[in-house]
Design a protein around this motif. Structure first.
Motif, mmCIF file in Angstrom:
data_model
loop_
_atom_site.group_PDB
_atom_site.id
_atom_site.type_symbol
_atom_site.label_atom_id
_atom_site.label_comp_id
_atom_site.label_asym_id
_atom_site.label_seq_id
_atom_site.Cartn_x
_atom_site.Cartn_y
_atom_site.Cartn_z
ATOM 1 N N LYS A 183 -28.254 51.360 -181.503
ATOM 2 C CA LYS A 183 -29.333 51.859 -180.655
ATOM 3 C C LYS A 183 -29.833 50.752 -179.732
ATOM 4 O O LYS A 183 -29.663 49.557 -179.995
ATOM 5 C CB LYS A 183 -30.482 52.387 -181.503
ATOM 6 C CG LYS A 183 -30.126 53.601 -182.349
ATOM 7 C CD LYS A 183 -29.785 54.803 -181.476
ATOM 8 C CE LYS A 183 -29.573 56.059 -182.305
ATOM 9 N NZ LYS A 183 -28.400 55.989 -183.195
ATOM 10 N N THR A 184 -30.472 51.150 -178.638
ATOM 11 C CA THR A 184 -31.018 50.192 -177.674
ATOM 12 C C THR A 184 -32.512 50.024 -177.911
ATOM 13 O O THR A 184 -33.256 51.012 -177.959
ATOM 14 C CB THR A 184 -30.776 50.675 -176.235
ATOM 15 O OG1 THR A 184 -29.367 50.771 -176.005
ATOM 16 C CG2 THR A 184 -31.387 49.704 -175.226
ATOM 17 N N ILE B 154 -35.856 52.759 -178.526
ATOM 18 C CA ILE B 154 -37.108 52.270 -179.109
ATOM 19 C C ILE B 154 -37.720 51.290 -178.124
ATOM 20 O O ILE B 154 -37.035 50.378 -177.648
ATOM 21 C CB ILE B 154 -36.864 51.568 -180.456
ATOM 22 C CG1 ILE B 154 -36.216 52.524 -181.467
ATOM 23 C CG2 ILE B 154 -38.167 50.996 -181.022
ATOM 24 C CD1 ILE B 154 -35.664 51.819 -182.696
ATOM 25 N N VAL B 155 -38.991 51.471 -177.807
ATOM 26 C CA VAL B 155 -39.720 50.543 -176.945
ATOM 27 C C VAL B 155 -40.834 49.926 -177.775
ATOM 28 O O VAL B 155 -41.678 50.632 -178.337
ATOM 29 C CB VAL B 155 -40.316 51.254 -175.718
ATOM 30 C CG1 VAL B 155 -41.181 50.290 -174.905
ATOM 31 C CG2 VAL B 155 -39.208 51.834 -174.841
ATOM 32 N N SER B 156 -40.829 48.584 -177.875
ATOM 33 C CA SER B 156 -41.828 47.878 -178.671
ATOM 34 C C SER B 156 -42.608 46.926 -177.773
ATOM 35 O O SER B 156 -42.015 46.117 -177.047
ATOM 36 C CB SER B 156 -41.147 47.104 -179.809
ATOM 37 O OG SER B 156 -42.096 46.629 -180.734
ATOM 38 N N LEU B 157 -43.939 47.021 -177.832
ATOM 39 C CA LEU B 157 -44.814 46.248 -176.948
ATOM 40 C C LEU B 157 -45.298 44.975 -177.624
ATOM 41 O O LEU B 157 -45.814 45.021 -178.742
ATOM 42 C CB LEU B 157 -46.019 47.091 -176.531
ATOM 43 C CG LEU B 157 -45.718 48.456 -175.905
ATOM 44 C CD1 LEU B 157 -47.014 49.175 -175.554
ATOM 45 C CD2 LEU B 157 -44.830 48.318 -174.672
ATOM 46 N N PRO C 49 -35.783 60.406 -172.972
ATOM 47 C CA PRO C 49 -36.242 61.515 -173.808
ATOM 48 C C PRO C 49 -35.886 61.282 -175.280
ATOM 49 O O PRO C 49 -34.768 60.909 -175.604
ATOM 50 C CB PRO C 49 -35.500 62.724 -173.237
ATOM 51 C CG PRO C 49 -35.198 62.348 -171.823
ATOM 52 C CD PRO C 49 -34.938 60.872 -171.847
ATOM 53 N N GLY C 50 -36.864 61.476 -176.149
ATOM 54 C CA GLY C 50 -36.633 61.272 -177.574
ATOM 55 C C GLY C 50 -36.774 59.843 -178.035
ATOM 56 O O GLY C 50 -36.397 59.508 -179.165
ATOM 57 N N ALA C 51 -37.328 58.972 -177.187
ATOM 58 C CA ALA C 51 -37.505 57.567 -177.568
ATOM 59 C C ALA C 51 -38.701 57.398 -178.489
ATOM 60 O O ALA C 51 -39.597 58.252 -178.569
ATOM 61 C CB ALA C 51 -37.679 56.703 -176.322
ATOM 62 N N MET C 52 -38.723 56.279 -179.195
ATOM 63 C CA MET C 52 -39.819 55.917 -180.077
ATOM 64 C C MET C 52 -40.621 54.810 -179.421
ATOM 65 O O MET C 52 -40.054 53.893 -178.806
ATOM 66 C CB MET C 52 -39.261 55.446 -181.418
ATOM 67 C CG MET C 52 -40.315 55.130 -182.468
ATOM 68 S SD MET C 52 -39.552 54.411 -183.967
ATOM 69 C CE MET C 52 -38.529 55.781 -184.516
ATOM 70 N N LEU C 53 -41.944 54.880 -179.531
ATOM 71 C CA LEU C 53 -42.841 53.893 -178.931
ATOM 72 C C LEU C 53 -43.614 53.173 -180.030
ATOM 73 O O LEU C 53 -44.227 53.811 -180.885
ATOM 74 C CB LEU C 53 -43.810 54.588 -177.972
ATOM 75 C CG LEU C 53 -44.872 53.710 -177.286
ATOM 76 C CD1 LEU C 53 -44.215 52.658 -176.391
ATOM 77 C CD2 LEU C 53 -45.823 54.586 -176.466
ATOM 78 N N ILE C 54 -43.579 51.830 -179.997
ATOM 79 C CA ILE C 54 -44.240 51.003 -181.013
ATOM 80 C C ILE C 54 -45.203 50.045 -180.314
ATOM 81 O O ILE C 54 -44.837 49.382 -179.342
ATOM 82 C CB ILE C 54 -43.207 50.185 -181.824
ATOM 83 C CG1 ILE C 54 -42.146 51.094 -182.444
ATOM 84 C CG2 ILE C 54 -43.917 49.343 -182.883
ATOM 85 C CD1 ILE C 54 -42.656 52.042 -183.494
ATOM 86 N N ASN C 55 -46.430 49.945 -180.840
ATOM 87 C CA ASN C 55 -47.392 49.000 -180.275
ATOM 88 C C ASN C 55 -48.099 48.246 -181.391
ATOM 89 O O ASN C 55 -48.867 48.818 -182.166
ATOM 90 C CB ASN C 55 -48.433 49.724 -179.411
ATOM 91 C CG ASN C 55 -49.363 48.749 -178.697
ATOM 92 O OD1 ASN C 55 -49.118 47.543 -178.648
ATOM 93 N ND2 ASN C 55 -50.447 49.267 -178.129
ATOM 94 N N THR C 56 -47.819 46.947 -181.485
ATOM 95 C CA THR C 56 -48.500 46.080 -182.448
ATOM 96 C C THR C 56 -49.280 44.983 -181.728
ATOM 97 O O THR C 56 -49.645 43.973 -182.335
ATOM 98 C CB THR C 56 -47.482 45.435 -183.410
ATOM 99 O OG1 THR C 56 -46.474 44.754 -182.645
ATOM 100 C CG2 THR C 56 -46.834 46.469 -184.309
#
Length: 335
Positions: free
Chosen positions: A148-149, A202-205, A227-234
Motif C-alpha cells: 500500500k502507499t 493512508i495519509v498520516s499528518l 477514494p477509500g483512503a484512511m486519514l490519520i492525525n496525531t
C-alpha cells in the motif's frame, strides 16, 4: 527559583519530581496546579519566577500581561508545539520561552501505526464482539498493508519515524514537506501535496499547526484524496476541518479516520467526562461513525517520552536561571 506547573496530571508530577529530586532539589521549588493556565488561574503563579504549560494552555496577551505583572519572566512549554502562545507578545514583554522540540518521536509514530492497524483490521470492534461471545467475522474485513502507499505529510523526526516503520511493512512511501530532508530519500520520495493525496491509501499528518497549515485537510483537499483512503492525525487537531471530514465520512469517500487530536479538544481532553453530557455536537457526531477511532492525545504517552520531557523542561529552566544559552529558546530562534 519557584516554578508553577499548570494542567499538571499525576504523571506530570511523577516524572518532573524524579528529575527535580535528582538534579535540582536545592535550587528549585515546584508548585503543581491541575487547572489550565487562564487569566483567572494566572494568579496561582504569583511570586513564581516561571510557569510550565502544556498543549491546551492558551497564552494570550491578557494571560501574559498578568504573568508579567506577577514578576514571571520564563514560560516553559513541556511539548514541541507552540501554536498556543502569542510569540510576538511574548517577545514584546521580554519573556524567555522554551519548548521540548523532540521527545521520543518514535512514541508518536508508533501510536500512529497503532491507529492504522486498529482501524484497518477492526481489532477494537473484534475485541468487543468476542467479549460478548460473538465470533462472527462479517464486518471486520481489512486490507493487507504490504504494497500500500502511505503519504507522510510532514517529514520531521516523527514523520521520518513513521516512514521507517511503514517501510518495514513493505509500503510505498510518499512525503510532502515545505522543508525537505535528505533523510526521507531512503524511505520514499517527495511529491506535491495534491499528488500525495491522490495516490495514498493512508495519509498520516505530522506537521505543526500554523496559519499556513490550519485546516490543511479541508473540503477541497479531501476531494483530492484517493477514494477509500484512511486519514490519520496525531499532530494537532486544527490541521483538520472537522466538519469537512464528517461530510467525507458521510459520503463514504474516506475508509476510516484515526485521530489522537481534535480541533476543539481543550475543554475535553485530559479530564474525565464520563458522567457529563458532552455539549460538543461536532465531536459527538464524529463518535457515531464505526470507522472512526478517537483517542485523547496520548501519542506521546510513554515512560521514555515523559522522562525526556521532564529532563529537557527543567534543563531549559536551569539555562534561564543561570543566563546560559538555551538551544530550545524560541525567542532566540526568531532572530
Amino acid at each position: 527559583m519557584k516554578l508553577a506547573v499548570f494542567s499538571a496530571q499525576p504523571y506530570d508530577q511523577r516524572f518532573l519530581e524524579q528529575v527535580h529530586k535528582a538534579k535540582y532539589s536545592d535550587a528549585l521549588e515546584i508548585l503543581y496546579h491541575v487547572f489550565p493556565l487562564t487569566t483567572e488561574t494566572a494568579d496561582l503563579a504569583r511570586d513564581c519566577d516561571a510557569v510550565c504549560v502544556f498543549v491546551n494552555d492558551v497564552l494570550t496577551k491578557d494571560v501574559m500581561d498578568k504573568l508579567y505583572s506577577h514578576g514571571i519572566r520564563a514560560i516553559l512549554l513541556r511539548c514541541a508545539g507552540f501554536n498556543n502562545i502569542d510569540l510576538k507578545e511574548a517577545e514584546k514583554l521580554g519573556f524567555f520561552v522554551a519548548n521540548v522540540p523532540s521527545y521520543s518521536p518514535e512514541a508518536v509514530a508508533e501510536f500512529a501505526v497503532a491507529l492504522i492497524q486498529t482501524l484497518n483490521r477492526n481489532t477494537h470492534r473484534a475485541y468487543n464482539r468476542v467479549r460478548e461471545g460473538n465470533f462472527n467475522l462479517d464486518g471486520l474485513l481489512g486490507q493487507t498493508l504490504f504494497g500500500k502507499t502511505v503519504g507522510v505529510v510532514g517529514t520531521g523526526k516523527i514523520g521520518l519515524s513513521l516512514a521507517r516503520i511503514m517501510k518495514g511493512f513493505g509500503c510505498r512511501l510518499l512525503g510532502y514537506d515545505v522543508y525537505k530532508t535528505p533523510d526521507f530519500d531512503q524511505y520514499g520520495k517527495y511529491v506535491e501535496l495534491d499528488d500525495l493525496l491522490s495516490q495514498s491509501d493512508i495519509v498520516s499528518l505530522h506537521c505543526p499547526l500554523m496559519d499556513i497549515t490550519r485546516h490543511l485537510i479541508n473540503k477541497e483537499t479531501l476531494s483530492k484524496m484517493k477514494p477509500g483512503a484512511m486519514l490519520i492525525n496525531t499532530s494537532r487537531g486544527g490541521l483538520l476541518d472537522t466538519s469537512a471530514v464528517i461530510a467525507a465520512l458521510k459520503n463514504r469517500t474516506l475508509r476510516g479516520v484515526g485521530l489522537d487530536v481534535y480541533e476543539a479538544e481543550a475543554p475535553l481532553f485530559y479530564s474525565d467526562h464520563s458522567s457529563d453530557i458532552i455539549q460538543d455536537d461536532v465531536f459527538q457526531r464524529l463518535m457515531t461513525f464505526p470507522n472512526v477511532l478517537v483517542c485523547g492525545h496520548q501519542g506521546f504517552f510513554t515512560e521514555e517520552a515523559l522522562t525526556q520531557i521532564a529532563e529537557v523542561t527543567l534543563s531549559n529552566l536551569h539555562d534561564f536561571k543561570n543566563g546560559l544559552p538555551c538551544k530550545n529558546n524560541l525567542m532566540a530562534k526568531k532572530h
